[in-house]
Scaffold this motif. Structure first.
Motif, PDB file in Angstrom:
ATOM      1  N   UNK A   1     -10.199 -13.496 -11.117  1.00 17.83           N
ATOM      2  CA  UNK A   1     -10.930 -14.244 -12.144  1.00 17.83           C
ATOM      3  C   UNK A   1     -10.353 -14.046 -13.537  1.00 17.83           C
ATOM      4  N   UNK A   2      -9.635 -12.959 -13.759  1.00 16.94           N
ATOM      5  CA  UNK A   2      -9.064 -12.701 -15.078  1.00 16.94           C
ATOM      6  C   UNK A   2      -7.820 -13.567 -15.303  1.00 16.94           C
ATOM      7  N   UNK A   3      -6.917 -13.585 -14.335  1.00 15.04           N
ATOM      8  CA  UNK A   3      -5.675 -14.355 -14.487  1.00 15.04           C
ATOM      9  C   UNK A   3      -5.820 -15.796 -14.009  1.00 15.04           C
ATOM     10  N   UNK A   4      -6.834 -16.065 -13.169  1.00 12.06           N
ATOM     11  CA  UNK A   4      -7.007 -17.394 -12.602  1.00 12.06           C
ATOM     12  C   UNK A   4      -6.086 -17.663 -11.419  1.00 12.06           C
ATOM     13  N   UNK A   5      -5.402 -16.637 -10.950  1.00 17.63           N
ATOM     14  CA  UNK A   5      -4.435 -16.774  -9.853  1.00 17.63           C
ATOM     15  C   UNK A   5      -5.121 -16.668  -8.498  1.00 17.63           C
TER      16      UNK A   5
ATOM     17  N   UNK B   1      -5.059  -6.893  -5.480  1.00 19.35           N
ATOM     18  CA  UNK B   1      -5.304  -5.983  -6.597  1.00 19.35           C
ATOM     19  C   UNK B   1      -5.748  -4.629  -6.089  1.00 19.35           C
ATOM     20  N   UNK B   2      -6.914  -4.185  -6.532  1.00 15.62           N
ATOM     21  CA  UNK B   2      -7.441  -2.884  -6.114  1.00 15.62           C
ATOM     22  C   UNK B   2      -8.263  -2.965  -4.827  1.00 15.62           C
ATOM     23  N   UNK B   3      -8.389  -4.173  -4.270  1.00 12.68           N
ATOM     24  CA  UNK B   3      -9.200  -4.366  -3.074  1.00 12.68           C
ATOM     25  C   UNK B   3      -8.356  -4.343  -1.805  1.00 12.68           C
ATOM     26  N   UNK B   4      -8.928  -3.770  -0.771  1.00 12.79           N
ATOM     27  CA  UNK B   4      -8.342  -3.798   0.570  1.00 12.79           C
ATOM     28  C   UNK B   4      -9.271  -4.638   1.437  1.00 12.79           C
ATOM     29  N   UNK B   5      -8.724  -5.663   2.072  1.00 14.29           N
ATOM     30  CA  UNK B   5      -9.508  -6.592   2.892  1.00 14.29           C
ATOM     31  C   UNK B   5      -9.096  -6.409   4.344  1.00 14.29           C
ATOM     32  N   UNK B   6     -10.069  -6.169   5.214  1.00 20.16           N
ATOM     33  CA  UNK B   6      -9.798  -5.962   6.641  1.00 20.16           C
ATOM     34  C   UNK B   6     -10.572  -6.999   7.448  1.00 20.16           C
ATOM     35  N   UNK B   7      -9.857  -7.684   8.358  1.00 19.03           N
ATOM     36  CA  UNK B   7     -10.474  -8.688   9.223  1.00 19.03           C
ATOM     37  C   UNK B   7     -10.879  -8.049  10.539  1.00 19.03           C
ATOM     38  N   UNK B   8     -12.163  -8.135  10.855  1.00 14.86           N
ATOM     39  CA  UNK B   8     -12.662  -7.588  12.110  1.00 14.86           C
ATOM     40  C   UNK B   8     -12.691  -8.623  13.221  1.00 14.86           C
ATOM     41  N   UNK B   9     -13.017  -9.881  12.857  1.00 11.70           N
ATOM     42  CA  UNK B   9     -13.145 -10.934  13.860  1.00 11.70           C
ATOM     43  C   UNK B   9     -13.236 -12.276  13.151  1.00 11.70           C
TER      44      UNK B   9
END
Length: 116
Positions: free
Chosen positions: A33-37, A52-60
């Motif tokens: 939201x800061x850069x709009x990218x 960024x600082x987030x780690x996203x994990x897909x379970x299903x």
């Protein structure tokens, strides 16, 4: 509590009304939201990606068996690595991103589709 119940009901209704299939992966989109990218995050089940600082994990990832392009339901766990805190753990629905959304001041993440 009410939000969790609403999500459970919404997930249960399509499953009861139609057959649901599982996909081996999903396409997610993240917004800074800061850069709009925006960044596309293609993930296989069990994989992780960084935004960024987030780690996203897909379970299903699930979709209506009769119409794979109509909707997607993805089980995600999103962790803030800088604070070692889980920000989101649950199901996101592509057609209703605001129903069960990540609550973060800088980033948005939403489901685009299930992928083969």
């Amino acid at each position: 509590m009410i939000r969790s119940l609403a999500v459970a009901l919404i997930l249960a209704l399509p499953a009861a009304a139609q057959d649901v299939a599982r996909a081996p992966g999903a396409l997610l989109r993240g917004l800074d939201k800061v850069s709009g990218r925006t960044t596309d995050l293609p993930l296989k089940v069990g994989e992780e990606a960084r935004l960024g600082r987030l780690q996203v994990r897909l379970g299903e990832c699930r979709y209506p068996a009769g119409n794979p392009s109509s909707d997607a339901y993805a089980q995600l766990t999103i962790t803030d690595l800088s604070q070692n805190v889980t920000l989101f753990s649950g199901w996101m629905i592509a057609s209703s991103p605001a129903l069960s959304a990540l609550d973060d001041a800088r980033y948005d993440i939403w489901v685009i589709s299930c992928q083969s």
